[in-house]
Structure formats: structure tokens, C-alpha cells
Design an enzyme around this catalytic site. Sequence first.
Site, PDB file in Angstrom:
ATOM      1  N   GLU A  28     -11.067  -2.687  -1.122  1.00  0.00           N
ATOM      2  CA  GLU A  28      -9.861  -2.873  -0.302  1.00  0.00           C
ATOM      3  C   GLU A  28     -10.077  -4.026   0.684  1.00  0.00           C
ATOM      4  O   GLU A  28      -9.180  -4.797   0.981  1.00  0.00           O
ATOM      5  CB  GLU A  28      -9.528  -1.583   0.438  1.00  0.00           C
ATOM      6  CG  GLU A  28      -8.116  -1.588   0.994  1.00  0.00           C
ATOM      7  CD  GLU A  28      -7.692  -0.226   1.492  1.00  0.00           C
ATOM      8  OE1 GLU A  28      -6.985   0.491   0.763  1.00  0.00           O
ATOM      9  OE2 GLU A  28      -8.077   0.139   2.617  1.00  0.00           O
ATOM     10  N   ASP A  37       0.326  -6.462  -8.889  1.00  0.00           N
ATOM     11  CA  ASP A  37       0.098  -7.727  -8.194  1.00  0.00           C
ATOM     12  C   ASP A  37       1.371  -8.233  -7.495  1.00  0.00           C
ATOM     13  O   ASP A  37       2.456  -8.271  -8.082  1.00  0.00           O
ATOM     14  CB  ASP A  37      -0.379  -8.787  -9.198  1.00  0.00           C
ATOM     15  CG  ASP A  37      -0.863 -10.030  -8.486  1.00  0.00           C
ATOM     16  OD1 ASP A  37      -1.391  -9.925  -7.359  1.00  0.00           O
ATOM     17  OD2 ASP A  37      -0.697 -11.127  -9.051  1.00  0.00           O
ATOM     18  N   HIS A  38       1.196  -8.612  -6.225  1.00  0.00           N
ATOM     19  CA  HIS A  38       2.310  -9.120  -5.403  1.00  0.00           C
ATOM     20  C   HIS A  38       3.425  -8.085  -5.285  1.00  0.00           C
ATOM     21  O   HIS A  38       4.606  -8.432  -5.234  1.00  0.00           O
ATOM     22  CB  HIS A  38       2.844 -10.457  -5.946  1.00  0.00           C
ATOM     23  CG  HIS A  38       1.974 -11.623  -5.566  1.00  0.00           C
ATOM     24  ND1 HIS A  38       0.829 -11.927  -6.237  1.00  0.00           N
ATOM     25  CD2 HIS A  38       2.064 -12.549  -4.565  1.00  0.00           C
ATOM     26  CE1 HIS A  38       0.247 -12.994  -5.679  1.00  0.00           C
ATOM     27  NE2 HIS A  38       0.981 -13.379  -4.668  1.00  0.00           N
ATOM     28  N   HIS A  96      -3.434  -6.184   1.438  1.00  0.00           N
ATOM     29  CA  HIS A  96      -4.833  -6.468   1.117  1.00  0.00           C
ATOM     30  C   HIS A  96      -4.928  -7.386  -0.108  1.00  0.00           C
ATOM     31  O   HIS A  96      -4.027  -7.418  -0.936  1.00  0.00           O
ATOM     32  CB  HIS A  96      -5.582  -5.170   0.782  1.00  0.00           C
ATOM     33  CG  HIS A  96      -5.668  -4.210   1.921  1.00  0.00           C
ATOM     34  ND1 HIS A  96      -6.470  -4.421   3.013  1.00  0.00           N
ATOM     35  CD2 HIS A  96      -5.048  -3.031   2.153  1.00  0.00           C
ATOM     36  CE1 HIS A  96      -6.342  -3.411   3.863  1.00  0.00           C
ATOM     37  NE2 HIS A  96      -5.486  -2.552   3.368  1.00  0.00           N
ATOM     38  N   HIS A 112       1.386  -3.306   5.688  1.00  0.00           N
ATOM     39  CA  HIS A 112       0.393  -4.365   5.835  1.00  0.00           C
ATOM     40  C   HIS A 112      -0.119  -4.595   4.405  1.00  0.00           C
ATOM     41  O   HIS A 112       0.477  -4.074   3.468  1.00  0.00           O
ATOM     42  CB  HIS A 112      -0.725  -3.948   6.807  1.00  0.00           C
ATOM     43  CG  HIS A 112      -1.520  -2.780   6.355  1.00  0.00           C
ATOM     44  ND1 HIS A 112      -1.034  -1.487   6.416  1.00  0.00           N
ATOM     45  CD2 HIS A 112      -2.748  -2.684   5.793  1.00  0.00           C
ATOM     46  CE1 HIS A 112      -1.938  -0.661   5.923  1.00  0.00           C
ATOM     47  NE2 HIS A 112      -2.983  -1.360   5.538  1.00  0.00           N
ATOM     48  N   HIS A 153       1.071  -2.237   1.387  1.00  0.00           N
ATOM     49  CA  HIS A 153       1.194  -0.782   1.351  1.00  0.00           C
ATOM     50  C   HIS A 153       1.243  -0.233   2.775  1.00  0.00           C
ATOM     51  O   HIS A 153       1.068  -0.963   3.746  1.00  0.00           O
ATOM     52  CB  HIS A 153       0.049  -0.142   0.543  1.00  0.00           C
ATOM     53  CG  HIS A 153      -1.261  -0.035   1.248  1.00  0.00           C
ATOM     54  ND1 HIS A 153      -2.205   0.917   0.917  1.00  0.00           N
ATOM     55  CD2 HIS A 153      -1.803  -0.749   2.263  1.00  0.00           C
ATOM     56  CE1 HIS A 153      -3.263   0.777   1.688  1.00  0.00           C
ATOM     57  NE2 HIS A 153      -3.046  -0.209   2.518  1.00  0.00           N
ATOM     58  N   CYS A 178      -2.736   1.942   9.812  1.00  0.00           N
ATOM     59  CA  CYS A 178      -2.392   1.925   8.383  1.00  0.00           C
ATOM     60  C   CYS A 178      -1.060   2.624   8.124  1.00  0.00           C
ATOM     61  O   CYS A 178      -0.508   2.527   7.018  1.00  0.00           O
ATOM     62  CB  CYS A 178      -3.489   2.587   7.555  1.00  0.00           C
ATOM     63  SG  CYS A 178      -5.043   1.694   7.651  1.00  0.00           S
TER      64      CYS A 178
END
Lengths: 137, 137, 137, 137, 137, 137
Positions: E126, E81-82, E43, E41, E16, E35
Site C-alpha cells: 500500500e 487501475d485509476h 495510493h 485519498h 479509496h 483513512c
Amino acid sequence: MPTCSVTRRVHFNAAHRLVNPARDEAWNRETFGPCANEYYHGHNYELDVTVTGAIDPETGYVMDLSRLKALCEEVLLRELDHRNLNLEVPWFRDLIPTAENIAVVCWRQLKPHLPPGLALHLRLWETPRNWVEYAGD
Amino acid sequence: MPTCSVTRRVHFNAAHRLVNPARDEAWNRETFGPCANEYYHGHNYELDVTVTGAIDPETGYVMDLSRLKALCEEVLLRELDHRNLNLEVPWFRDLIPTAENIAVVCWRQLKPHLPPGLALHLRLWETPRNWVEYAGD
Amino acid sequence: MPTCSVTRRVHFNAAHRLVNPARDEAWNRETFGPCANEYYHGHNYELDVTVTGAIDPETGYVMDLSRLKALCEEVLLRELDHRNLNLEVPWFRDLIPTAENIAVVCWRQLKPHLPPGLALHLRLWETPRNWVEYAGD
Amino acid sequence: MPTCSVTRRVHFNAAHRLVNPARDEAWNRETFGPCANEYYHGHNYELDVTVTGAIDPETGYVMDLSRLKALCEEVLLRELDHRNLNLEVPWFRDLIPTAENIAVVCWRQLKPHLPPGLALHLRLWETPRNWVEYAGD
Amino acid sequence: MPTCSVTRRVHFNAAHRLVNPARDEAWNRETFGPCANEYYHGHNYELDVTVTGAIDPETGYVMDLSRLKALCEEVLLRELDHRNLNLEVPWFRDLIPTAENIAVVCWRQLKPHLPPGLALHLRLWETPRNWVEYAGD
Amino acid sequence: MPTCSVTRRVHFNAAHRLVNPARDEAWNRETFGPCANEYYHGHNYELDVTVTGAIDPETGYVMDLSRLKALCEEVLLRELDHRNLNLEVPWFRDLIPTAENIAVVCWRQLKPHLPPGLALHLRLWETPRNWVEYAGD
């Protein structure tokens, strides 16, 4: 806007001992056991700092966690980290530095620095198996 | 019989400071930073005690971990837990209580108490992000 | 002096995708599954940096962990943290940023900056259930 | 190509008791303490499966961890998860299901299924404070 | 019947960036720091899904955690996810994907799928040191 | 005096199976899946015991955590640790030993032993990814 809680974990290392100077040594040894050891012992404290409030639609944040972290470092960690709580921290001049009292003191020190309208909750880990929580009175 | 390693994690809380008495205060402050604080600070230490040897076919154990735990409590924790390493533990009379030196001292104290034929490896956590390992020389 | 290992854990957050540009999309999708997603995904990486060497009798340190942490921040984290490994980090221009390759690249970047005589071992956590280790060749 | 280790953590829950049927109850109770309880007790086991080998330049992988996870599920977890190790798992018909023996059995079951040229190391956590390691003989 | 809370932890990896498209780049860089990095980047997110209600006397469950896990996978993880939250997830077309907003969106997506009479509370990690909580309005 | 919560984490290992004897095997197998396995399986349970009350100004404690730990060992762990919950623990003679029911039973057993004026909250971890909470009715 929705109300949400956000938490930042910070940490400090400190030495302390538990002693009530108004009572004699026998009482202190019986009440506090090895925690009363006159030469001190210590802990890696982890402090979970939680603030609760409305999400700001412009940032998507309740509060910028980098700012919260910086605030904790300035207001709390600068006083507590790598210190002897009994000898070096004035907050404990007349207060036994139990985890309970450390949490209450941190709450009272930090709260006035927060933006208005945010609730504050603290969790202080003294060890991975012992911790306390305080949310004001 | 197969050779296997078994580990028991034990823990202790202690106060310490890092200082080399042969050097002056400026050198100590520059070398050790806040860890040189004369009033001490402290940690929750976790010690991972690993012994390696053949599995005993009669018990399925390399070594009974309850016995290993009891041995650690008697030989190590009784000396270290809730203590000031600089002031109260003779092992550090002439030795700076860094994590490295604590691990070496624990190894040398514990090894003679182990059954013959078992190798010993120690991992000492000073914080969840800093640790040392020692396996003898 | 005794030989000891000391470790400092550092962390960074990054986006990446796994793709071999010499192969077609079907091969990449079959080989890498959701990790090949063209819009990237990401991880919280934890990097355990271990150096092994003799304990310095003057400091009780193998190496000052504050200095090791600062070195990791300067040499590694400044390049990797909050970055897209495929698009922004030149080290991966011709190298697939799997955990294995990230560990090898970090080792090769960091090693020349260490004091001579210290061995280096890296453990890179991609998730709490998946990690890789590299100790040079 | 560089040699690297990659690990996948998998888990299973199981009941067991420790007993050597060739010895009498008194010996078993003294040797195994509460672990000999005839009605069983149980654990959440975590198994760290580490394979070591050269990085494949085409994939950047030592071994695809999804494939390793699937292999562990098929070869190990299908036999062990939510089972009574003493009563339901033939591997322990003549073997005491200590953590040491479980690790050795898992290693011997899993190794033949790995691609040739990869070394295998297992770490089995019986609790967060007790674990064993086995790397073959 | 007693009222109890039950929690299942699920996880997803995602990329994100934090950016408010109504504001200019300087504002975004100052507000979100690294950010805001335009190449993203990522998480490893952990999501603790808690439901509260009466214990069913026939099963001893508030809700079958396997069913709760399957529901989270179908309703939430299949979307998240992913993935790149900014580019691929329609829920964030007009919403900055901060942890706060991700938690609110997950709550609103999941709640209608729960059996009636159960309260829902979410905690989204996070990183291991930063998390948010949301329990509806 | 300020009101504060203090928590001590204790643990026990046990075997159990989930079965409702009033229903047939097919229903049990469908409802409880592998948890209905007739030969049992098991867990490492962690129990977080939280008491809330005013801080005693003489000790700085809400309650001495050593005393709380001793109380848990005597009232709860002596009955549960290394036991088969279905076969050996009378509390579950007519109650399915799900995590929910274990938490409720522990609360009801422990509460009468606490000093008056303290609230009790329990969190029981069945695995690191599944847990329940109970605070009385």
C-alpha cells in the site's frame, strides 16, 4: 475469515561492535574483522514487523498498522534508536549485538504486547545487502 | 567530444555523535537532540561520486568507474569504513561530523587524486530519507 | 563557509483527478485519459525538499533537518496528506492538480517559511517512475 | 508560466561488450577488463528521461508523460530492448557501447522528436550503483 | 522436475476510503483515523504475484511471466487501475477496501484463471513501508 | 539456540538467450518472444542467498556473512559474472538459462559447500519486477 499477514517497516540508527568478552582480542579480531573495532561503528537498521492472523470483519484489518507502529516505537525504538547497543541497551549486556541476536531480542520483547492469536515474524535489515529473519522457536 | 557525468556509488558504515565542544551540554542536547548522545549512534552511508568531463574517444569513458571505485576505497573508505568518526578519523578532530561536513571533507580529500579537467560532485546519504550534496566552492 | 545542499524526503497520500473545467468532457478524457476519471484515483507522493546555503560553523548544519521536516509537516503535509486535492485543498480551487502544479504550489507555500539566504528545490515523485522538479522562477 | 522539469523512467535489457577494434586484444583486456569478454554480458538499463519547459496552463503539464513514454518506446526502446548493442544496433557500428556513449546516442536520437522549446536531460543506469548523465552540448 | 516460485510485480493507482457503513461516523473516525476521510485519498499499489509449481522441462518456465502479467492486467488491473475502489469496483460493494481485503479479493479473482497445479501467493504494497500477504485459505 | 535466517545479496551481469534446440525457430520465437533473440540480451542479476540454522552462542552468527559472500564469489560469481550463459557456462550446455533454471543450478552448486545443518533458499532477481525462488526439493 481469511488469514492474512500485515507488515509495518520501522527503523532505527544505532552504534555497535561485535565482541565476545570471554575470548581474547586476537580471536575477536579474527572472528569479527572490522566489526570488532573497539570504538564502534553503526547502521541504519530497518525492521519489518509482520503479524499474521484472521481479518476482523468489522474493520477489514488483521491489526491496525498505526497501532502496530506505535507499539514498536514504545517497546523497541525507544530503547534502540540513536543508541550504542553495547553500552546503553541492557538487553545486550550478556549478548553479542549481531543482527541475529537483535532480531531475537526484538521478537521476545514485542511478542507479549501483541493481541493473542497473532503470529509474529521479524526481518531486520543491517544494510541493504545483509538481513536476518526470526519467527520465534 | 561530448561532456558527460559518470557516477559510482560506494558505501561505508560508521559511528558518530554530533557535539560542539565549545558549547555546554545543554546547548548540544538542544541543538542536536538524540544525535548528541554521548555513546554514539551510527549509519550506513552511501556516497555517490560523480565526475564530469569529456568522453575519451579511445575508450568511450569519461573515467573508468573501476578506477574511480578503487580510488574511493583507497582515499576515503579506508579511513571511514567501520570507524568512529569522532574518535578515530583525524579529519574530524576539529570538525563536527555532520553529513554536510563529511561531504566537504570527502570532496577535499578526493579531488586532488582525480585526473585534471574533471569536475567532482558528491552526494552523501545518511539515511534513505536524508542526504547532502557538495560540489566544491 | 562551504555551500552545501541538504535534503529531507517527506511523503503524503492523496486522491486527485485531472480536469480542466473550462473544457468539455471529451477534451478532458482525450487529454488526461484515465487520470480524468470523475471518481478520482490516488498516489503515494514522495517530496524531496532540498535547501542550499552555507554551512553554519557552530552546528555543521546548513539547516537542521528535523526543523525542515517539522516545517514541511506543518506547512504542507497538514494540508495535503490523506486529502482529496480537488475537493479539499483550496490551493487547487483554480489549478489542475498535476504533479507540476503541486510542486509549484508547495514551493510557493514553503519558501516564505525558510530562513533567509537559503535556496529551495523540490522534487515530487508521483510514482517511482514519474516525477517533477521545481526550483522557483 | 513557471518552468518545471518532468521525468519518465523507461527501461530496456541488452547485451554488449566493450572493445575498441583499432586496438589489440591485450589493450582491450587491460582497458575494459571483464567488460571486453568476447561472448558479451548484459544489463538491465533504466533510462530517466527529463524534459524541462514552461507549464501549459490549459493542461498543467510541461509535457504529457504518456506521450513522452510512447516516444521513448518508439524512438529508443524499439531499437535497444532485448538486443545485442554491438551486433544489432547500427548506432554503435563505429562507437563503443559504454554507458556514456549510449546516453549520448539516445539524446541525439530523441531530441529532434521533442516539441520545440523543451530541454532534454538523460540519466542512464547501467547498474544500481553505476550511472551516467548527458544533457547535450 | 524441481519446484520453483516465480513472481511478477504489477501496479495500479487507486483512490479509496475506509468506512464501515454499519457503524456511525464517530466509530469510523476513531477506528480508521484520516483513512476514513469522506472525500477519499489514494495510493500507488504494487502487487507481487507469485506462482509456485514444477519447472516445465521444455521451456524452463514454471509459467511464462509475460502471460502472467497479461492475465493480471486483464483480470485485475482493468478493474482497479485509476479507479475509486469504494464507488466504482463492485468487489468492494460490501467489503471495506483495506489492503487485507484487496489482497483477498485479487487472489479469489485471479486463482481460477491460473493453470491447474500452481499455487498462488500475493503481496500487496500500500506504501513502501506497509504491505500485506495472502496465500489462500 | 534460536533458529534464524540470514541473507546476503550478491550480483552478477550476464548475457543469455532462451532457446530450446530440440524445437524449431518458429516455436522458439513464439514461446520466448524477444528473449529468443539469437544475438543475446542481458541482465543485472541480484541473488539473495539465505541460510537458516541455529545461532552459534559464541559468535552470535548463524554463519559469518563475509564467509558466505566469499563462498558465493568463488562458487557462483566466478562462473557467471560478465559471461554469456549459453556459450560460456557449462552448467547450461543442456539446460535453458531461464531464471528458474539459473536458480536451481546455483542452489545445487552452492549447497555442498555450506556447513552441514544449514538450509539454503535462493531468490534470483532477473529485473526489479521479475524474480524466482528455489529452496531445493
